[in-house]
Design an enzyme around this catalytic site. Structure first.
Site, PDB file in Angstrom:
ATOM      1  N   GLY A  14       0.842  -1.199   0.000  1.00  0.00           N
ATOM      2  CA  GLY A  14       0.000   0.000   0.000  1.00  0.00           C
ATOM      3  C   GLY A  14       0.869   1.237   0.000  1.00  0.00           C
ATOM      4  O   GLY A  14       0.545   2.260   0.603  1.00  0.00           O
ATOM      5  N   LYS A 150      -5.470  -0.664  11.769  1.00  0.00           N
ATOM      6  CA  LYS A 150      -6.888  -0.878  12.004  1.00  0.00           C
ATOM      7  C   LYS A 150      -7.655  -0.456  10.748  1.00  0.00           C
ATOM      8  O   LYS A 150      -7.109   0.290   9.933  1.00  0.00           O
ATOM      9  CB  LYS A 150      -7.361  -0.104  13.240  1.00  0.00           C
ATOM     10  CG  LYS A 150      -7.663   1.382  13.023  1.00  0.00           C
ATOM     11  CD  LYS A 150      -8.248   1.980  14.276  1.00  0.00           C
ATOM     12  CE  LYS A 150      -8.671   3.422  14.054  1.00  0.00           C
ATOM     13  NZ  LYS A 150      -9.980   3.598  13.462  1.00  0.00           N
ATOM     14  N   ASP A 179      -2.275   0.817  17.096  1.00  0.00           N
ATOM     15  CA  ASP A 179      -3.269   1.801  17.520  1.00  0.00           C
ATOM     16  C   ASP A 179      -2.467   3.080  17.707  1.00  0.00           C
ATOM     17  O   ASP A 179      -1.719   3.208  18.681  1.00  0.00           O
ATOM     18  CB  ASP A 179      -3.941   1.377  18.832  1.00  0.00           C
ATOM     19  CG  ASP A 179      -5.002   2.369  19.300  1.00  0.00           C
ATOM     20  OD1 ASP A 179      -4.871   3.566  18.978  1.00  0.00           O
ATOM     21  OD2 ASP A 179      -5.945   1.961  19.999  1.00  0.00           O
ATOM     22  N   HIS A 180      -2.576   4.023  16.766  1.00  0.00           N
ATOM     23  CA  HIS A 180      -1.645   5.156  16.774  1.00  0.00           C
ATOM     24  C   HIS A 180      -1.787   6.022  18.027  1.00  0.00           C
ATOM     25  O   HIS A 180      -0.865   6.748  18.383  1.00  0.00           O
ATOM     26  CB  HIS A 180      -1.783   6.002  15.505  1.00  0.00           C
ATOM     27  CG  HIS A 180      -3.044   6.794  15.414  1.00  0.00           C
ATOM     28  ND1 HIS A 180      -4.178   6.317  14.812  1.00  0.00           N
ATOM     29  CD2 HIS A 180      -3.351   8.047  15.839  1.00  0.00           C
ATOM     30  CE1 HIS A 180      -5.126   7.240  14.875  1.00  0.00           C
ATOM     31  NE2 HIS A 180      -4.651   8.298  15.496  1.00  0.00           N
ATOM     32  N   HIS A 242      -9.236   3.079  20.375  1.00  0.00           N
ATOM     33  CA  HIS A 242      -8.548   4.189  21.052  1.00  0.00           C
ATOM     34  C   HIS A 242      -9.087   4.443  22.459  1.00  0.00           C
ATOM     35  O   HIS A 242      -8.326   4.594  23.421  1.00  0.00           O
ATOM     36  CB  HIS A 242      -8.682   5.480  20.240  1.00  0.00           C
ATOM     37  CG  HIS A 242      -8.245   5.362  18.820  1.00  0.00           C
ATOM     38  ND1 HIS A 242      -7.154   4.622  18.420  1.00  0.00           N
ATOM     39  CD2 HIS A 242      -8.753   5.906  17.677  1.00  0.00           C
ATOM     40  CE1 HIS A 242      -7.005   4.713  17.113  1.00  0.00           C
ATOM     41  NE2 HIS A 242      -7.961   5.484  16.635  1.00  0.00           N
TER      42      HIS A 242
END
Length: 492
Positions: A14, A150, A179-180, A242
């Protein structure tokens, strides 16, 4: 085993997408600039487009254009990047990719270390992982790791199916689910604030804390993400990952050691202690909303249902407020209020810990509202910590007035403060999975959220129910008011 100057061939699937250009390439550049990445690295960009190496490198240089560092030659940095046109279904393309990785491993002396980054639609993950294994790309003398973005499934069943597919090719220790939010500086500060200060940890329980509020609000709407968002909503897009991750960090017990396994164990205990709802009691604990038109900065903004790719009769939530309870010894009886939404009054992510009032406050002025002690952790856009305490008024009275003790992380040298993806990429390359989500956390989060999503899907909501530019539906305020509390908008 971690190292501060990791070597690896990074393969990004990607590579022409928005995430790669906005986050991944700038993060790799910052690691390189800050000496966290030596010259022993290569990046292979993988996508369907028939680009040349020169085209790809020009894209990379454009993504780091804002960084004007005279000590780094952009062409030299970009020379580490190589492009590989790719068809996921064609096994011959895997053989060509394996040959390129092997060549670059020798050129850059990366010791056989391979990092695969799936920055693409999740429906390709299973096929891609299986083919990487069957064609021998996961077999190497060094380490092999997989980073996944995600959404990880859209409910528990789909998440488990996806996990089972990936686990055919990679074991759990090799999988890094991003999970940023867990890469953000002040989210990572939560554990330090709690466990490195004798001032807080002895009070961190139901004897001294009346409630905890976690808010993540956005001023933007769904914009061009309407088609994706209409199948997810705030509950699945924000609450499942989050918001519950921040809850786990705030509520966890101190780990025995600062290892990924021990920290994860404590977070999982919190998620296991979450009180699950019966379907008929959900409306007593949760509020859902969807934004309507509204005037913001003099401009009338469209309603959610008027967005691109959105069903004109959409039942999708763009706002969720929840009262959650953790049934364990530390937190029994303390409500955790979570709130997230789009097109709200301001952009803010913050955690507010409200402490209980004194049994008798001699300095309380009856003409003023009582001000409890608050600990506020500002996560974004402001970063810092504020402690709200009471001190003597500057007049002839003996009454108190609220004051604030603040630490402002915005005042630090932001040029050298790591950003979320930079932190997470570096951790992954060092083999530190502390700030990534384990399958146990993903599974428990989905099992909790699925009950709510299923109940909401069976009942048509009275949408839209809040104007753009406001703080959500009035029922969200009532959720706290009936418990004698209110939302603290301390940054206003």
């Amino acid at each position: 085993m971690t190292t501060n100057n990791p070597k690896a061939v990074i393969v990004i699937f990607g590579a022409t997408g928005d995430l790669a250009n906005r986050k991944l390439y700038p993060s790799i550049y910052r690691l390189y600039r800050n000496g966290k990445l030596s010259d022993n690295f290569a990046v292979i960009g993988v996508a369907r487009r028939p680009l040349t190496n020169e085209d790809f490198r020009n894209n990379v240089k454009a993504s780091i254009n804002d960084f004007d560092d005279p000590n780094i030659d952009p062409d030299e940095f970009a020379s580490h990047f190589h492009y590989n046109p790719f068809d996921i279904q064609d096994l011959e393309h895997y053989k060509a990719l394996e040959s390129l990785i092997t060549d670059l491993d020798k050129t850059y002396q990366t010791d056989g270390n391979r990092l695969f980054y799936f920055s693409m639609a999740p429906n390709f993950f299973g096929t891609l992982a299986a083919n990487l294994k069957s064609e021998g790309l996961t077999t190497t003398e060094g380490w092999t790791r997989l980073v996944i973005e995600k959404p990880f499934g859209h409910d528990y069943d789909s998440a488990k199916e996806l996990n089972d597919q990936i686990r055919e090719a990679f074991n759990e220790d090799q999988i890094y689910r991003i999970d940023h939010y867990l890469g953000k500086e002040m989210v990572q500060n939560i554990e330090v604030i709690r466990f490195a200060n004798a001032l807080f940890e002895p009070l961190w329980n139901n004897q001294y804390i009346s409630n905890v509020q976690i808010t993540s609000s956005e001023v933007l709407g769904v914009e061009e993400r309407g088609r994706y968002y209409d199948s997810a909503g705030a509950l699945k897009d924000m609450m499942q990952n989050h918001m519950l991750q921040m809850l786990a960090l705030i509520a966890m017990d101190p780990p025995i050691k600062l290892t990924p396994e021990e920290i994860r164990s404590e977070k999982v205990k919190v998620l296991r202690a979450l009180r699950f709802f019966n379907e008929d009691e959900i409306e007593n604990y949760l509020v859902r909303g969807q934004y309507d038109r509204g005037i913001v900065n003099g401009e009338e903004l469209p309603a959610y249902r008027e967005g691109n790719g959105v069903d004109p009769e959409s039942n999708t939530d763009t706002f969720v407020a929840a009262k959650l309870l953790i049934d364990n010894f530390r937190w029994a009886g303390v409500p955790f209020y979570l709130r997230t939404g789009k097109r709200m009054q301001r952009k803010s992510t913050e955690i507010i810990v409200e402490f209980k009032d004194l049994p008798m406050n001699l300095y309380y002025d009856k003409d003023d509202d009582a001000q409890p002690n608050l600990l506020v952790i500002h996560i974004q856009p402001d970063e810092g910590i504020t402690l709200h305490v009471n001190a003597k008024k500057g007049d002839y009275s003996a009454s108190s007035t609220p004051i604030q003790l603040s630490y402002d992380n915005n005042a630090q040298d932001k040029m050298n403060t790591p950003e979320a993806y930079e932190n997470l990429l570096f951790d992954c390359m060092r083999g530190d999975s502390t700030n990534f989500t384990h399958w146990d956390e993903v599974a428990l989060s989905w099992q909790f959220i699925d009950i709510i999503a299923d109940a909401w899907s069976k009942k048509k909501a009275d949408f839209p129910n809040y104007e753009s530019g406001t703080n959500g539906p009035k029922e969200a305020d009532e959720l706290l008011k009936k418990d004698g509390f209110k939302w603290w908008d301390v940054s206003e």
